[in-house]
Design a protein around this motif. Structure first.
Motif, PDB file in Angstrom:
ATOM      1  N   LEU A 195       0.937  -1.344  -0.043  1.00 49.71           N
ATOM      2  CA  LEU A 195       0.021   0.038  -0.029  1.00 49.71           C
ATOM      3  C   LEU A 195       0.753   1.384  -0.210  1.00 49.71           C
ATOM      4  CD1 LEU A 195      -1.961  -2.106   0.847  1.00 49.71           C
ATOM      5  CD2 LEU A 195      -3.137  -0.566   2.321  1.00 49.71           C
ATOM      6  N   PHE A 196       0.450   2.384  -0.452  1.00 42.31           N
ATOM      7  CA  PHE A 196       1.023   3.633  -0.515  1.00 42.31           C
ATOM      8  C   PHE A 196       0.705   4.334   0.882  1.00 42.31           C
ATOM      9  CE2 PHE A 196      -1.758   4.079  -4.244  1.00 42.31           C
ATOM     10  CZ  PHE A 196      -2.801   4.968  -3.468  1.00 42.31           C
ATOM     11  N   THR A 197      -0.233   3.926   1.542  1.00 40.73           N
ATOM     12  CA  THR A 197      -0.755   4.571   3.022  1.00 40.73           C
ATOM     13  C   THR A 197       0.175   3.742   3.956  1.00 40.73           C
ATOM     14  OG1 THR A 197      -2.639   3.234   2.899  1.00 40.73           O
ATOM     15  CG2 THR A 197      -2.740   5.405   2.082  1.00 40.73           C
ATOM     16  N   GLN A 226       6.298   9.746  -2.577  1.00 41.01           N
ATOM     17  CA  GLN A 226       5.852   9.254  -1.513  1.00 41.01           C
ATOM     18  C   GLN A 226       6.339   9.706  -0.086  1.00 41.01           C
ATOM     19  OE1 GLN A 226       4.290   5.704  -1.254  1.00 41.01           O
ATOM     20  NE2 GLN A 226       3.542   6.995   0.646  1.00 41.01           N
ATOM     21  N   ARG A 227       7.180  10.535  -0.076  1.00 43.68           N
ATOM     22  CA  ARG A 227       7.754  11.273   1.178  1.00 43.68           C
ATOM     23  C   ARG A 227       8.112  12.834   0.634  1.00 43.68           C
ATOM     24  NH1 ARG A 227       7.954   8.570   5.693  1.00 43.68           N
ATOM     25  NH2 ARG A 227       9.411  10.134   6.517  1.00 43.68           N
ATOM     26  N   LEU A 228       7.675  13.510   1.527  1.00 43.45           N
ATOM     27  CA  LEU A 228       8.104  15.085   0.832  1.00 43.45           C
ATOM     28  C   LEU A 228       8.588  15.872   2.326  1.00 43.45           C
ATOM     29  CD1 LEU A 228       7.914  17.348  -1.198  1.00 43.45           C
ATOM     30  CD2 LEU A 228       5.578  17.779  -0.361  1.00 43.45           C
ATOM     31  N   LEU A 229       9.809  16.345   2.344  1.00 43.52           N
ATOM     32  CA  LEU A 229      10.443  17.115   3.487  1.00 43.52           C
ATOM     33  C   LEU A 229      10.531  16.184   4.642  1.00 43.52           C
ATOM     34  CD1 LEU A 229       8.557  20.611   2.927  1.00 43.52           C
ATOM     35  CD2 LEU A 229      11.060  19.906   2.209  1.00 43.52           C
ATOM     36  N   GLY A 230      10.867  14.943   4.503  1.00 42.60           N
ATOM     37  CA  GLY A 230      10.903  13.966   5.645  1.00 42.60           C
ATOM     38  C   GLY A 230       9.736  13.504   6.184  1.00 42.60           C
ATOM     39  N   ARG A 231       8.488  13.701   5.576  1.00 46.55           N
ATOM     40  CA  ARG A 231       7.290  13.266   5.917  1.00 46.55           C
ATOM     41  C   ARG A 231       6.463  12.416   4.912  1.00 46.55           C
ATOM     42  NH1 ARG A 231       5.852  13.992  11.595  1.00 46.55           N
ATOM     43  NH2 ARG A 231       6.311  16.111  11.941  1.00 46.55           N
ATOM     44  N   TRP A 278       0.763  12.113   5.449  1.00 48.10           N
ATOM     45  CA  TRP A 278       0.867  13.236   6.581  1.00 48.10           C
ATOM     46  C   TRP A 278       0.534  14.507   6.094  1.00 48.10           C
ATOM     47  CZ3 TRP A 278       3.301  17.777   8.034  1.00 48.10           C
ATOM     48  CH2 TRP A 278       3.591  17.712   9.353  1.00 48.10           C
ATOM     49  N   TRP A 279       0.873  14.858   4.833  1.00 44.71           N
ATOM     50  CA  TRP A 279       0.817  16.133   4.287  1.00 44.71           C
ATOM     51  C   TRP A 279      -0.791  16.379   3.999  1.00 44.71           C
ATOM     52  CZ3 TRP A 279       4.101  19.987   5.387  1.00 44.71           C
ATOM     53  CH2 TRP A 279       5.308  19.839   5.279  1.00 44.71           C
ATOM     54  N   LEU A 284      -6.793  17.776   2.543  1.00 45.47           N
ATOM     55  CA  LEU A 284      -7.404  17.654   1.293  1.00 45.47           C
ATOM     56  C   LEU A 284      -7.977  16.145   1.064  1.00 45.47           C
ATOM     57  CD1 LEU A 284      -3.839  18.567  -0.502  1.00 45.47           C
ATOM     58  CD2 LEU A 284      -5.908  20.064  -0.290  1.00 45.47           C
ATOM     59  N   LEU A 285      -7.714  15.377   2.114  1.00 41.76           N
ATOM     60  CA  LEU A 285      -8.368  14.082   1.896  1.00 41.76           C
ATOM     61  C   LEU A 285      -9.847  14.066   2.377  1.00 41.76           C
ATOM     62  CD1 LEU A 285      -5.871  11.429   3.194  1.00 41.76           C
ATOM     63  CD2 LEU A 285      -6.814  11.657   0.606  1.00 41.76           C
ATOM     64  N   GLU A 286     -10.386  15.184   2.793  1.00 49.27           N
ATOM     65  CA  GLU A 286     -11.408  15.426   3.405  1.00 49.27           C
ATOM     66  C   GLU A 286     -12.297  16.588   2.544  1.00 49.27           C
ATOM     67  OE1 GLU A 286     -11.054  17.414   7.584  1.00 49.27           O
ATOM     68  OE2 GLU A 286     -10.116  15.450   8.158  1.00 49.27           O
TER      69      GLU A 286
END
Length: 363
Positions: free
Chosen positions: A52-54, A201-206, A210-211, A217-219
């Protein structure tokens, strides 16, 4: 005599199980019917190396966290094991091998025909999910018999694919991941009909999710400005054309025709292939529902899962309400909402106590 319940849930995947969790808390007499001989059949039809990518911290259903490293990414087998654990933990009433042949309604009661028996209920939840019938273009029949071909649901591992030139058709996450895996042992081409937006998959260590969660945005709902733009655009997560090229995969444009072993593309080029994997998605199939709940394309017609047929609901659809609606860790929001509608429903009047609750949410 037909078996009778307050509510019947059709489908024992993540959506059906989440719905069952909330129905059990209402102390309702309900059952979850699953056509397959095991729960979560869609997850069992994925390729062996799927991850999964989550992260696990975002993959739990209501009431039970997903086990393991919360920042790690679970395999498909882990998801199946978790869903089995979930059903057992909450002792959900599931009947396997119970394929529904038809759904009708008369005198305010839903009737399910299972072939060898009838099941009746005051309310009905269709939780068969977005992965129903594999979509394969009609010209797939024009491939020569000696060319190996399968939809992504039939792909398990590279060793099952004949050696030679392999064409993967479909530019979504599934197509990219399968093409990357096959590139270690075969000459692989990936045909892409429309370009997707790649996200790391990751951005600025997260982690990306998480972002997305932190930014809300998921809401964003399907009726919001962001939702209206995003619902028809797939997003690549953790994959990109540049990465595939580094693995030796050649990107091709849309497939427009096939003759024997030769595949033709939109740019006029041609390619002789030894194997084709159709990562071309799925289409809905509600032909067994003999009620007016689909549009001219066969897609479900609803407002956050609530249909125009009193007491009939959908659950687990892509963009049912938000981007997260069909994701493992976010289906709980829609399941809770549908359960609220079930609780507010009056079988005598065939209406909800609070009709405003089913109005589309606009964000």
């Amino acid at each position: 005599m037909a078996e009778r319940y307050d509510v019947v849930v059709i489908g024992a995947g993540q959506a059906g199980l989440a719905g069952g969790y909330f129905l059990a808390r209402q102390s309702r007499r309900f059952v979850i019917l699953e056509a397959a001989d095991a729960i979560a059949p869609a997850w069992r039809e994925r390729w062996d190396s799927l991850r999964l990518f989550t992260p696990r911290r975002y993959d739990g259903l209501p009431g039970l966290a997903f086990p393991g490293d919360p920042d790690g990414y679970p395999t498909g087998d882990e998801v199946v094991a978790y869903l089995e654990q979930y059903a057992a933990h909450f002792e959900l009433p599931i009947e396997l091998g119970s394929r529904v042949r038809s759904l009708t309604k008369g005198d305010g009661t839903f009737v399910l025909d299972l072939g060898d028996r009838l099941v009746e209920a005051e309310q009905m939840v269709v939780a068969t999910g977005p992965f129903q019938v594999p979509r394969v273009p009609a010209f797939a029949d024009s491939l020569a018999p000696e060319v190996f071909q399968t939809h992504s649901t039939g792909y398990r591992k590279p060793a099952d694919v004949p050696e030679g030139t392999v064409l993967v058709v479909g530019g979504g996450n599934t197509g990219y991941q399968i093409a990357k895996e096959l590139s270690a042992s075969d000459e692989v081409k990936l045909a892409i009909g429309s370009r997707q937006t790649p996200l790391p998959q990751r951005l600025l260590g997260r982690d990306l999710f998480w972002w997305l969660t932190r930014l809300g945005l998921l809401e964003k709902t399907v009726d919001s400005r962001v939702g209206r733009r995003a619902r028809h655009r797939d997003t690549l997560i953790g994959s990109s054309p540049r990465e595939l090229r580094r693995h030796g995969v050649e990107l091709k444009p849309r497939v427009v025709g096939i003759s024997g072993r030769t595949v033709s593309f939109a740019d006029g080029s041609r390619l002789d292939v030894d194997a084709v994997i159709w990562a071309t998605g799925y289409r809905p199939d509600y032909s067994w529902i003999e009620l007016p709940v689909t549009d001219e394309t066969g897609a479900a017609r609803h407002r956050r899962g609530v249909t125009d047929v009193p007491g009939l609901y959908f659950l687990g659809l892509s963009w049912q309400h938000t981007r997260g609606s069909a994701l493992l860790g976010w289906v709980a929001d829609d399941a809770a909402f549908v359960a609220e509608q079930i609780e507010a429903f009056d079988p005598g009047t065939q209406a909800h106590h609070d009709a405003r609750a089913i109005e589309p949410v606009r964000g």
